[in-house]
Structure formats: structure tokens, C-alpha cells
Write an enzyme that holds these catalytic residues in place. Structure first.
Site, PDB file in Angstrom:
ATOM      1  N   THR A  29       0.886  -1.222   0.040  1.00 39.79           N
ATOM      2  CA  THR A  29      -0.205  -0.094  -0.025  1.00 39.79           C
ATOM      3  C   THR A  29       0.778   1.442  -0.053  1.00 39.79           C
ATOM      4  O   THR A  29       0.522   2.108  -0.760  1.00 39.79           O
ATOM      5  CB  THR A  29      -1.008  -0.094   1.330  1.00 39.79           C
ATOM      6  OG1 THR A  29      -1.701  -1.088   1.280  1.00 39.79           O
ATOM      7  CG2 THR A  29      -1.939   1.089   1.320  1.00 39.79           C
ATOM      8  N   CYS A  84     -10.734  -6.793   4.092  1.00 40.14           N
ATOM      9  CA  CYS A  84     -11.138  -5.547   4.331  1.00 40.14           C
ATOM     10  C   CYS A  84     -10.607  -5.069   5.768  1.00 40.14           C
ATOM     11  O   CYS A  84     -10.569  -5.807   6.570  1.00 40.14           O
ATOM     12  CB  CYS A  84     -12.488  -5.391   4.290  1.00 40.14           C
ATOM     13  SG  CYS A  84     -13.307  -3.573   4.098  1.00 40.14           S
ATOM     14  N   SER A 122       4.919  -7.276  -2.121  1.00 35.85           N
ATOM     15  CA  SER A 122       4.331  -7.202  -0.593  1.00 35.85           C
ATOM     16  C   SER A 122       5.102  -8.533  -0.028  1.00 35.85           C
ATOM     17  O   SER A 122       5.009  -9.693  -0.286  1.00 35.85           O
ATOM     18  CB  SER A 122       2.900  -7.198  -0.222  1.00 35.85           C
ATOM     19  OG  SER A 122       2.774  -7.325   1.143  1.00 35.85           O
ATOM     20  N   THR A 144      13.915   4.993   9.532  1.00 35.59           N
ATOM     21  CA  THR A 144      14.722   3.835   9.943  1.00 35.59           C
ATOM     22  C   THR A 144      14.215   2.588   9.310  1.00 35.59           C
ATOM     23  O   THR A 144      12.740   2.427   9.714  1.00 35.59           O
ATOM     24  CB  THR A 144      14.876   3.671  11.399  1.00 35.59           C
ATOM     25  OG1 THR A 144      15.720   4.937  11.968  1.00 35.59           O
ATOM     26  CG2 THR A 144      15.909   2.339  11.913  1.00 35.59           C
ATOM     27  N   ASN A 201      -6.087 -10.159  -6.578  1.00 38.82           N
ATOM     28  CA  ASN A 201      -6.241 -10.821  -5.526  1.00 38.82           C
ATOM     29  C   ASN A 201      -7.651 -11.752  -5.328  1.00 38.82           C
ATOM     30  O   ASN A 201      -7.648 -12.813  -4.789  1.00 38.82           O
ATOM     31  CB  ASN A 201      -6.136  -9.949  -4.621  1.00 38.82           C
ATOM     32  CG  ASN A 201      -7.077  -8.914  -4.765  1.00 38.82           C
ATOM     33  OD1 ASN A 201      -6.998  -7.924  -5.733  1.00 38.82           O
ATOM     34  ND2 ASN A 201      -7.956  -8.291  -3.910  1.00 38.82           N
ATOM     35  N   HIS A 226       4.242 -10.001   3.117  1.00 38.48           N
ATOM     36  CA  HIS A 226       3.379 -11.167   3.828  1.00 38.48           C
ATOM     37  C   HIS A 226       2.584 -11.869   2.849  1.00 38.48           C
ATOM     38  O   HIS A 226       1.932 -12.705   3.218  1.00 38.48           O
ATOM     39  CB  HIS A 226       2.513 -10.231   4.821  1.00 38.48           C
ATOM     40  CG  HIS A 226       1.381  -9.573   4.509  1.00 38.48           C
ATOM     41  ND1 HIS A 226       0.006  -9.823   4.428  1.00 38.48           N
ATOM     42  CD2 HIS A 226       1.421  -8.416   3.739  1.00 38.48           C
ATOM     43  CE1 HIS A 226      -0.695  -8.902   3.891  1.00 38.48           C
ATOM     44  NE2 HIS A 226       0.125  -7.989   3.448  1.00 38.48           N
ATOM     45  N   GLN A 240       0.183 -10.353  -5.999  1.00 39.99           N
ATOM     46  CA  GLN A 240      -0.477 -11.786  -5.722  1.00 39.99           C
ATOM     47  C   GLN A 240       0.331 -12.653  -6.549  1.00 39.99           C
ATOM     48  O   GLN A 240       0.461 -13.868  -6.349  1.00 39.99           O
ATOM     49  CB  GLN A 240      -1.912 -11.600  -5.880  1.00 39.99           C
ATOM     50  CG  GLN A 240      -2.778 -11.241  -4.918  1.00 39.99           C
ATOM     51  CD  GLN A 240      -2.903 -11.684  -3.731  1.00 39.99           C
ATOM     52  OE1 GLN A 240      -2.396 -13.065  -3.608  1.00 39.99           O
ATOM     53  NE2 GLN A 240      -3.339 -11.095  -2.760  1.00 39.99           N
TER      54      GLN A 240
END
Ligand code: PLP
Length: 387
Positions: A73, A331, A204, A243, A156, A206, A184
Site C-alpha cells: 500500500t 477489508c 509485499s 529507519t 487478488n 506477507h 499476488q
């Protein structure tokens, strides 16, 4: 002992890989600040740079062109801006064109004004309409700046793979740049920024088995970059101050290394399982609609609807049966909203849809549990109908 729950929501977040966990904990225990010149600082810096090389390598990019962020994001908000620099000179983008199925992180348009974002359509399979994109780009008025286009590589919700390389040709022929949300697709299909002909990729941690809270903006070249979204101490070559989240970045690198080793084999194994799962679901409920079934899809995703099955009740029913799945994109509020992806595909967004998404450590027992939960759920629906 068999696991009492089946986690079938990998597109929301993939479970943390052991290698990522090890790297995350090890680096979290290191005391230095990566910008410090002393030995402790240099040791943390070395971890970040090693992760940068691995992530770059997994994407066919140069490590100097990876900017670590707090996630996809943030990377999207960084790159989706009218204000760029080409070397030392300013470079302006006048309008952003997004497909109707982009994730909200992109769909919201980042730093573009609301009226400076246009949406191009997808077909009923959820695949971008490039003829429409081309017509829009041909009509683009360059006086306010160049066109910027966003097209995700894999959706996604449906998993549908988008014609990114073809889109890139159209975008470049019209003097624009292409930003590809590869969140994805990363880890689920081979990925190379050069082959895709993309100007920027967004990834991303995760979603590939790394920790939450790390991601990257990947640039194809060195000279064209967005103005910084987060300004301050000048970390990440001035592109993203603050950082670095060294532990999460190290975990991200470890996950990228792990995933790259056997991507093809894993993809094939996932597709075989997905196809077997869908056969079972259809045998139980022949009226099931599997979205994007007839186009190229991610090997781990099944997004389906069944008349009378609402997203919210379906999700809860599966949860009670010990199966974690979702209604589409995760969401932030935890609410099940209407799917703008279904709407973009010309379907009624109120139509219930559920997404099963899994991965390399999903077991046969997890798949079985999911099928059995569906069997019980549909049998209850039939009984209720008969009353
Ligand atoms: N893009 C896509 C396609 C996603 O699926 C997601 C996460 O759901 C994001 C962007 C946002 O990623 P992050 O959670 O790293 O901000």
C-alpha cells in the site's frame, strides 16, 4: 495430530515461513541502527542489503532499484503520483488510468486527485480490456503531463492473470509508464520486470510467507523515480525516509529466497490440487460459478459463487467448520463489503462470492476439511429450501 483448522486464506496473508521467522527474530535482536557507521549498525545494514539482493534477483531487477517500504500500500502511494523526477529534472504525469479490478491500494489512485484518475474496464472473466485502454491513451491530453497506467499482474480475488506485457506495449507507444501491482503473482508464478516490460513493480512480504509490514517499490531503471512520499533522514537513497524495518525486511528476503528455489514445481502442484478441489465442489453443487475459470489464473485461487449463498454467512459457516477463507479482499474493518471486482466484471456486486486460496504447506486434510464444510453447508441450504 491433524490440525483442527484449515487455513485457506493465503491471498490475504500467507503463513510465515520458518526461514522468514528465523531471519525476523535474529535481526530484531540486533542492536544497531542500519544507518550507523559502527560495527553494530553495519551488521544490520548488511542484512538489509542481502535481502535487497535476493528480492531484486527474484524479480529480475537491479538491487539498486529496490526501495523497501512498509508494504504494498505504501509502495502504491509512493509511485502513484503526478510528481516524478527524471534525474534532476521534474517529470509530470497528468492522469492515472487504473483497471476496474485493481486492489484498493491502487484503485484509490495514490496521490493523484480524484478527478485525475480514469478507470478502464475488464471483461466478464475479469481480464483487462486493452482496446479500451488504448482508446483512452490515444485521447490522452499530454499538456498536463504524461499518462500513467496501473495494471495488476494477478487479481487478488479471482486470481485472473492480466496481459501486462501487451499492455506495456500500448502504454509505451503512447508515451506513458506502466505500474504493475505484482503482489499476488509474486511467489505464485515466474516474474521478471524486463520480460513484463513494466516500469515499476509493487510487491509485499506477507503474501509470500514473509512478515507483515514490509514491501517494495521496484523500478526498472535508475533515473525515473517518484518524489518521496515519506521525507526525512534520506534512507533508501532518499526515496523513503525513516529507519528501515530491518527485521521485517530480513524476513522478506528469507521468504523470497525460499520461494525462488522451487517456484515452478510448487505452482504445478498447486494447480493440480486446485483443479481437483474445484471438481469436488462442482460435484457437490453443480450450479457453482467459478469466476475467471476459463482464463489463465493463479494456481492457488478459487473464487466462486452459488445462488443463495451469501458471502458473510458462507464465511461464518466455513469458519465454524474450522476453515478460514474469505469473501475476497481482506477489508481493514473486517466487514464483508461488496466486491468491486465482481462489479467490474459486470456481475451483481451483491452476489455472494467466496475465495479459497492456499499454498505450499496446505495439506490434503485441509483440502478435505474445506470440501466437507462445503458439503455440509450446501446440504443445510437444500434442507432450508425444502422447508
Ligand atoms: N495489492 C494486492 C493485489 C493485494 O492483494 C494487497 C493485499 O491484500 C495489497 C496490494 C496491499 O498489500 P499490503 O498489505 O502489503 O499493503
Amino acid at each position: 495430530m491433524t490440525n483442527p483448522r484449515a487455513y485457506m486464506d493465503w491471498n490475504a496473508t500467507a503463513p510465515l515461513l520458518p526461514a522468514a521467522h528465523e531471519a525476523f527474530v535474529r535481526v530484531a535482536d540486533m542492536e544497531g541502527n542500519p544507518s550507523s557507521v559502527h560495527r553494530e549498525g553495519r551488521a544490520v545494514r548488511a542484512e538489509i542489503e542481502s535481502a535487497r539482493r535476493v528480492v531484486a534477483d527474484a524479480l529480475g531487477a537491479k538491487s539498486a532499484n529496490i526501495t523497501f517500504t512498509s508494504g504494498a500500500t505504501e509502495a502504491a502511494n509512493m509511485v502513484l503520483t503526478p510528481d516524478f523526477r527524471m534525474g534532476r529534472s521534474p517529470l509530470a504525469f497528468g492522469r492515472l488510468y487504473v483497471s476496474g479490478i485493481e486492489h484498493k491500494a491502487v484503485f484509490e489512485g495514490g496521490r493523484f486527485g480524484e478527478t485525475d484518475v480514469s478507470v478502464y474496464s475488464v471483461d466478464h472473466n475479469g481480464v483487462a480490456d486493452l482496446a479500451m485502454l488504448q482508446a483512452m491513451l490515444e485521447a490522452h491530453d499530454k499538456t498536463a503531463g504524461l499518462p500513467m497506467v496501473a495494471l495488476m499482474l494477478a487479481n487478488n480475488e479471482t486470481g485472473a492473470i492480466q496481459p501486462v506485457a501487451e499492455a506495456a506495449k500500448i502504454v509505451h507507444a503512447n508515451g506513458g509508464i506502466l505500474v504493475v501491482d505484482a503482489v499476488q503473482a509474486f511467489g505464485r508464478m515466474p516474474l521478471d520486470i524486463e520480460a513484463l516490460d513494466a516500469d515499476f513493480l509493487i510487491v509485499s512480504s506477507h503474501k509470500i510467507g514473509g512478515p507483515k509490514g514490509a514491501g517494495a517499490l521496484v523500478a526498472r531503471g535508475e533515473t525515473m523515480m517518484p518524489t518521496a512520499l515519506i521525507r526525512g533522514g534520506g534512507q533508501e537513497r532518499g526515496h523513503r525516509s525513516g529507519t528501515e524495518n530491518a527485521a521485517a525486511i530480513a524476513g522478506f528476503g528469507a521468504a523470497a529466497r525460499d520461494m525462488k528455489d522451487c517456484l515452478d514445481e510448487r505452482g504445478l502442484a498447486l494447480a493440480v490440487r486446485r483443479d481437483a478441489l474445484e471438481l469436488e465442489l462442482r460435484a457437490i453443487a453443480p450450479a457453482i460459478v467459478i469466476h475467471a475459470e476459463n482464463v489463465e489464473r493463479l494456481p492457488n485461487t478459487t473464487f466462486f459463487s452459488l445462488q443463495g449463498l451469501k458471502s458473510e454467512t458462507g464465511q461464518i459457516a466455513f469458519d465454524i467448520e474450522g476453515v478460514a477463507l474469505s469473501a475476497g479482499s481482506a477489508c481493514s474493518s473486517g466487514k464483508v463489503g461488496e466486491s468491486h471486482v465482481l462489479k467490474g466484471m459486470g456481475l451483481d456486486p451483491r452476489m455472494g462470492a467466496l475465495r479459497i486460496s492456499f499454498g505450499s504447506t496446505t495439506t490434503e486434510a485441509d483440502i478435505e476439511r474445506t470440501i466437507e464444510a462445503f458439503r455440509r453447508l450446501t446440504s443445510r441450504m437444500r434442507k432450508a429450501d425444502a422447508v
